[in-house]
Design an enzyme around this catalytic site. Structure first.
Site, short mmCIF file in Angstrom:
data_model
loop_
_atom_site.label_atom_id
_atom_site.label_comp_id
_atom_site.label_asym_id
_atom_site.label_seq_id
_atom_site.Cartn_x
_atom_site.Cartn_y
_atom_site.Cartn_z
N ASN A 1 -53.47 3.73 20.53
CA ASN A 1 -54.64 3.75 19.64
C ASN A 1 -55.63 4.85 20.04
OD1 ASN A 1 -55.83 2.73 21.92
ND2 ASN A 1 -56.84 1.00 20.93
N THR B 1 -58.30 5.93 25.15
CA THR B 1 -58.51 6.79 26.33
C THR B 1 -57.45 7.89 26.42
OG1 THR B 1 -57.24 5.26 27.73
CG2 THR B 1 -59.63 4.98 27.70
N LEU C 1 -47.58 0.24 28.74
CA LEU C 1 -48.57 0.95 29.56
C LEU C 1 -49.96 0.94 28.92
CD1 LEU C 1 -45.83 2.10 30.72
CD2 LEU C 1 -47.09 4.17 31.23
N GLY D 1 -43.81 -10.20 22.46
CA GLY D 1 -43.25 -10.78 21.24
C GLY D 1 -42.32 -9.81 20.54
N TYR E 1 -60.56 -5.65 34.25
CA TYR E 1 -59.25 -4.97 34.38
C TYR E 1 -58.31 -5.81 35.23
CZ TYR E 1 -56.03 -1.10 35.64
OH TYR E 1 -54.94 -0.29 35.85
N THR F 1 -52.19 6.90 40.87
CA THR F 1 -51.29 7.98 40.46
C THR F 1 -52.13 9.12 39.90
OG1 THR F 1 -49.50 6.45 40.02
CG2 THR F 1 -49.42 8.55 38.85
P1 NAD Z 1 -54.59 6.36 30.36
O1 NAD Z 1 -55.94 5.85 29.99
O2 NAD Z 1 -54.40 7.83 30.42
O3 NAD Z 1 -53.48 5.78 29.40
C1 NAD Z 1 -53.57 4.53 28.80
C2 NAD Z 1 -53.20 4.70 27.33
O4 NAD Z 1 -53.24 3.41 26.68
C3 NAD Z 1 -54.17 5.60 26.59
O5 NAD Z 1 -53.47 6.58 25.87
C4 NAD Z 1 -54.90 4.63 25.65
O6 NAD Z 1 -55.35 5.25 24.46
C5 NAD Z 1 -53.83 3.57 25.42
N1 NAD Z 1 -54.36 2.28 24.98
C6 NAD Z 1 -55.37 1.56 25.53
N2 NAD Z 1 -55.58 0.44 24.83
C7 NAD Z 1 -54.68 0.43 23.81
C8 NAD Z 1 -54.40 -0.45 22.73
N3 NAD Z 1 -55.11 -1.58 22.55
N4 NAD Z 1 -53.40 -0.14 21.86
C9 NAD Z 1 -52.68 0.98 22.03
N5 NAD Z 1 -52.90 1.86 23.02
C10 NAD Z 1 -53.90 1.60 23.90
O7 NAD Z 1 -54.24 5.69 31.77
P2 NAD Z 1 -52.98 5.90 32.73
O8 NAD Z 1 -53.52 6.30 34.06
O9 NAD Z 1 -51.96 6.74 32.08
O10 NAD Z 1 -52.46 4.41 32.87
C11 NAD Z 1 -51.32 3.95 32.15
C12 NAD Z 1 -50.98 2.54 32.57
O11 NAD Z 1 -50.64 2.50 33.96
C13 NAD Z 1 -52.11 1.53 32.38
O12 NAD Z 1 -51.58 0.31 31.94
C14 NAD Z 1 -52.68 1.38 33.77
O13 NAD Z 1 -53.27 0.10 33.95
C15 NAD Z 1 -51.44 1.55 34.64
N6 NAD Z 1 -51.80 2.03 35.97
C16 NAD Z 1 -52.20 3.31 36.17
C17 NAD Z 1 -52.56 3.72 37.45
C18 NAD Z 1 -53.00 5.13 37.74
O14 NAD Z 1 -53.34 5.42 38.88
N7 NAD Z 1 -52.98 6.06 36.81
C19 NAD Z 1 -52.52 2.82 38.51
C20 NAD Z 1 -52.13 1.51 38.25
C21 NAD Z 1 -51.75 1.12 36.98
#
Ligand code: NAD
Ligand code: UDP
Length: 309
Positions: free
Chosen positions: A32, A35, A73, A102, A145, A175
């Site tokens: 969506n 972020t 993710l 689901g 979170y 990461t």
């Molecule tokens: P990011 O914010 O770049 O990516 C998250 C993506 O999810 C974004 O593109 C955002 O637009 C999308 N999103 C959020 N809510 C949404 C919704 N309701 N519907 C559809 N899309 C939605 O963050 P990231 O660092 O790439 O993280 C990706 C995943 O990995 C996340 O779930 C995060 O919790 C997990 N994670 C990341 C890290 C890290 O260090 N980067 C560490 C632990 C866990």
């Protein structure tokens, strides 16, 4: 396989899409853009084996045709982002994970939840093994979170037990890499952007808190190996190379060759004092460990940020 990646326009999600395509899969990226950005996947547009679906996964998810595997993710991930979008973060971890599970069930697909080291909260066990239950403040600012991800883990394993869904959990640790937003507030893009523009590096607190940074290609490889394994996890995916934030600031200054100074600012509430993954399980069940040293990964990330300026 035909694979759905929720959060596919985000930082890790876009790298995962690329890796899955290069492994010969076809990929549906759903996002969506709260972020994330289509800039992250623009280079994939027009390919027959890649499709982008603009959708909020907290609403009913419709995907036509077969889906063999789902990587979930979608979620704000930077503390600044989830503090700015507290309700959306709770909704995507709860409702969004429910909808995504689901869909996987309806399609007979495998499922991986991108969980996080934040489920360990401010840990009282160090380094963190998967059987540590964590130390989370549910009503603190980070609780939106942490608790969303803890709920996501609980419902993922409930679908596994109750519905027999092939659902798995990866607990990802910090990461970093290209495609992080320079202003997303996380320490890696913040320090690099500050160092490149000659601004002070904003070290929160006295900088004695620790983190362990994993390059994105290593994290993605861990996720892909989990898909190929017959283990459900939860399994830690992270780099055990731990350092203090003060040491990391010096490391960035040295890597950028910057003359910026360091300024200490207030430590955010409930900021974990230490964090380092115990990756014994990942080594054992996935044959995985990080391959990219911090100096190398940071150089690639700095190049990316230089290119964007
Ligand atoms: P990011 O914010 O770049 O990516 C998250 C993506 O999810 C974004 O593109 C955002 O637009 C999308 N999103 C959020 N809510 C949404 C919704 N309701 N519907 C559809 N899309 C939605 O963050 P990231 O660092 O790439 O993280 C990706 C995943 O990995 C996340 O779930 C995060 O919790 C997990 N994670 C990341 C890290 C890290 O260090 N980067 C560490 C632990 C866990
Ligand atoms: N941090 C910092 N300066 C910044 C951003 C973050 O000192 O400009 C610290 C933060 O307080 C935390 C660590 O760096 O201790 C990692 O923060 P980040 O937001 O990257 O992720 P976290 O691991 O807290 O989820």
């Amino acid at each position: 396989m035909r694979i759905l990646v929720t959060g596919g326009a985000g930082f890790i999600g876009s790298h995962l899409c690329e890796r899955l395509l290069s492994d010969g899969h076809s990929v549906l990226a759903m996002d969506n853009l709260i972020t994330g950005s289509t800039d992250n996947i623009a280079h994939l547009a027009g390919r027959d084996d890649f499709h982008f679906i603009h959708h909020d996964v907290t609403n009913y998810i419709f995907v036509s045709g077969e889906v063999d595997f789902v990587f979930h993710l979608a979620s704000p991930a930077s503390p600044a982002d989830y503090l700015a979008y507290p309700i959306q973060t709770l909704k995507v971890g709860s409702l969004g994970t429910h909808k995504t599970l689901g869909l996987a069930l309806a399609k007979g697909a495998g499922f991986i939840l991108a969980s996080t080291s934040e489920v360990y909260g401010d840990p009282l066990v160090h380094p963190q093994p998967e059987d540590y239950w964590g130390n989370v403040n549910p009503v603190g600012p980070r609780g939106v979170y942490d608790e969303a991800k803890r709920f996501a883990e609980a419902i993922t394993f409930a679908y596994r037990r109750f519905h027999g869904l092939d659902a798995r959990i990866a607990r990802i640790f910090n990461t970093y890499g290209p495609r992080m937003r320079p202003d997303d507030g996380r320490v890696v893009p913040s320090f690099i952007s500050q160092a490149l523009s000659g601004k002070d590096l904003t070290v929160y607190g006295d900088g004695s808190q620790t983190r362990s940074f994993c390059y994105v290609s290593d994290t993605v490889d861990g996720l892909v190996r989990l898909m190929g394994s017959d283990s459900a996890g939860p399994v830690n995916i992270g780099n055990p190379d731990e350092m203090t934030i003060a040491q990391f600031a010096d490391f960035v200054l040295d890597s950028v060759d910057s003359s910026s100074s360091i300024v200490n600012m207030e430590l955010p509430r409930d900021d974990p004092r230490v964090r380092r993954p115990d990756i014994s399980l990942a080594r054992e069940i996935l044959g995985w460990e990080p391959a990219v040293p911090l100096r190398e990964g940071l150089a690639m990330t700095i190049d990316y940020f230089r290119g964007r300026r």
